[in-house]
Design a protein around this motif. Structure first.
Motif, PDB file in Angstrom:
ATOM      1  N   UNK A  63       0.813  -1.140  -0.093  1.00  0.00           N
ATOM      2  CA  UNK A  63      -0.069   0.102  -0.139  1.00  0.00           C
ATOM      3  C   UNK A  63       0.757   1.278   0.069  1.00  0.00           C
ATOM      4  N   UNK A  64       2.092   1.064  -0.317  1.00  0.00           N
ATOM      5  CA  UNK A  64       2.974   2.341  -0.069  1.00  0.00           C
ATOM      6  C   UNK A  64       2.828   3.326  -1.279  1.00  0.00           C
ATOM      7  N   UNK A  65       2.277   2.687  -2.489  1.00  0.00           N
ATOM      8  CA  UNK A  65       1.950   3.482  -3.721  1.00  0.00           C
ATOM      9  C   UNK A  65       0.632   3.074  -4.154  1.00  0.00           C
ATOM     10  N   UNK A  66      -0.503   3.850  -4.042  1.00  0.00           N
ATOM     11  CA  UNK A  66      -1.704   3.541  -4.369  1.00  0.00           C
ATOM     12  C   UNK A  66      -2.638   4.602  -4.764  1.00  0.00           C
ATOM     13  N   UNK A  67      -3.679   4.332  -5.745  1.00  0.00           N
ATOM     14  CA  UNK A  67      -4.847   5.253  -6.040  1.00  0.00           C
ATOM     15  C   UNK A  67      -5.856   5.337  -5.008  1.00  0.00           C
ATOM     16  N   UNK A  68      -6.233   6.373  -4.413  1.00  0.00           N
ATOM     17  CA  UNK A  68      -7.033   6.777  -3.488  1.00  0.00           C
ATOM     18  C   UNK A  68      -8.674   6.553  -4.080  1.00  0.00           C
ATOM     19  N   UNK A  69      -9.566   5.917  -3.363  1.00  0.00           N
ATOM     20  CA  UNK A  69     -10.683   5.755  -3.885  1.00  0.00           C
ATOM     21  C   UNK A  69     -11.495   7.084  -4.271  1.00  0.00           C
ATOM     22  N   UNK A  70     -11.175   7.923  -3.631  1.00  0.00           N
ATOM     23  CA  UNK A  70     -11.871   9.403  -4.037  1.00  0.00           C
ATOM     24  C   UNK A  70     -11.155  10.450  -4.599  1.00  0.00           C
ATOM     25  N   UNK A  71     -11.719  11.116  -5.629  1.00  0.00           N
ATOM     26  CA  UNK A  71     -10.921  12.095  -6.375  1.00  0.00           C
ATOM     27  C   UNK A  71     -10.847  13.518  -5.555  1.00  0.00           C
ATOM     28  N   UNK A  72     -10.200  14.518  -6.127  1.00  0.00           N
ATOM     29  CA  UNK A  72     -10.474  15.772  -5.541  1.00  0.00           C
ATOM     30  C   UNK A  72     -11.487  16.505  -5.992  1.00  0.00           C
ATOM     31  N   UNK A  73     -11.548  17.744  -5.771  1.00  0.00           N
ATOM     32  CA  UNK A  73     -12.727  18.478  -5.929  1.00  0.00           C
ATOM     33  C   UNK A  73     -13.105  18.375  -7.343  1.00  0.00           C
ATOM     34  N   UNK A  74     -12.003  18.442  -8.207  1.00  0.00           N
ATOM     35  CA  UNK A  74     -11.961  18.551  -9.696  1.00  0.00           C
ATOM     36  C   UNK A  74     -12.230  17.463 -10.429  1.00  0.00           C
ATOM     37  N   UNK A  75     -12.192  16.190  -9.751  1.00  0.00           N
ATOM     38  CA  UNK A  75     -12.519  14.838 -10.285  1.00  0.00           C
ATOM     39  C   UNK A  75     -11.209  14.462 -10.898  1.00  0.00           C
ATOM     40  N   UNK A  76     -10.121  14.851 -10.297  1.00  0.00           N
ATOM     41  CA  UNK A  76      -8.717  14.058 -10.737  1.00  0.00           C
ATOM     42  C   UNK A  76      -8.301  13.119  -9.632  1.00  0.00           C
TER      43      UNK A  76
ATOM     44  N   UNK B 249       1.292  -0.080 -13.309  1.00  0.00           N
ATOM     45  CA  UNK B 249      -0.068  -0.798 -13.480  1.00  0.00           C
ATOM     46  C   UNK B 249      -1.133  -0.022 -13.161  1.00  0.00           C
ATOM     47  N   UNK B 250      -1.035   0.415 -12.149  1.00  0.00           N
ATOM     48  CA  UNK B 250      -2.416   1.348 -11.416  1.00  0.00           C
ATOM     49  C   UNK B 250      -2.651   2.516 -12.505  1.00  0.00           C
TER      50      UNK B 250
END
Length: 234
Positions: free
Chosen positions: A86-99, A125-126
């Motif tokens: 889990x050291x490098x991962x995509x978070x489940x929620x975006x920022x306020x701009x949908x990024x 990969x991610x």
């Protein structure tokens, strides 16, 4: 059309990809994303694609570089072990701009001797799972790096591969946020911005040295709401 103007001897990786995986190279969405990243400058987009394939081969080698990268099957055992930390991962929620938000936990990453290429492969990969959603990919990504409780020392191989990944991939990095970064990290990051060049200097590069709720408040001012902040920073 601009790709055909690039001398063959300067694009060996791309030429090989056109033979071994033409569907990936000629994917209309991916080509459009390269154009988006370069403000529809066709020459710049072609150069970026050439460098992207060079880097793809450098990171994955000839055996894996020409396979689809959005499948976990592209990762070997060491890569999967790195991914599961889990050291490098995509978070489940975006920022306020949908990024899309990429999170790097420096403590987990640097607490052990790590293989820079393996760590970067997990990011690629991610990263490539995002390409299946063109609208999401077009909005770009932001990065959050957490240095809390990290005895951070520079890993030049890691830094170079990450920098080149973001310079040449078909998804644009919009901002980078360094949280709990000590004075050494601040100074070193400023030096890196001059060494790596204008790619870093042209991005929003923000430091958040606060604690607890103050970090969340600080990130919120940059469009990253509390629900999008990883648990490690709360």
């Amino acid at each position: 059309e601009e790709l055909t103007k690039v001398p063959v001897d300067t694009k060996p990786a791309l030429s090989e990809a056109l033979i071994r995986c033409p569907d990936i190279v000629n994917n209309e969405t991916t080509r459009l994303l390269f154009l988006w990243c370069t403000d529809f400058d066709a020459v710049a987009a072609a150069q970026r694609m050439v460098r992207y394939w060079q880097l793809r081969v450098e990171i994955f080698g000839n055996d894996r570089a020409f396979l689809p990268l959005d499948s976990e099957a592209i990762l070997d055992e060491d890569d999967r072990n790195q991914l599961f930390t889990g050291a490098i991962r995509i978070l489940p929620h975006t920022d306020a701009f949908g990024r899309t938000i990429f999170y790097v936990d420096q403590q987990k990453l640097h607490a052990r001797s790590f293989d820079a290429r393996s760590a970067v492969r997990t990011m690629w990969y991610q990263y490539h799972t995002i390409l299946s959603d063109p609208d999401r990919a077009r909005r770009g990504i932001v990065g959050i790096s957490n240095y809390q409780n990290s005895s951070w020392l520079p890993n030049y191989a890691w830094m170079t591969l990450i920098s080149n990944t973001f310079k040449y991939s078909p998804i644009e990095v919009k901002a980078a946020h360094l949280c709990h970064a000590g004075i050494f990290c601040r100074i070193f990051s400023q030096l890196c911005s001059w060494v790596i060049g204008p790619w870093v200097r042209n991005r929003s590069f923000a430091f958040h040295s606060h604690d607890g709720a103050e970090v969340i408040a600080s990130l919120t001012r940059f469009g990253i709401p509390a629900e999008s902040v990883p648990a490690e920073l709360k």
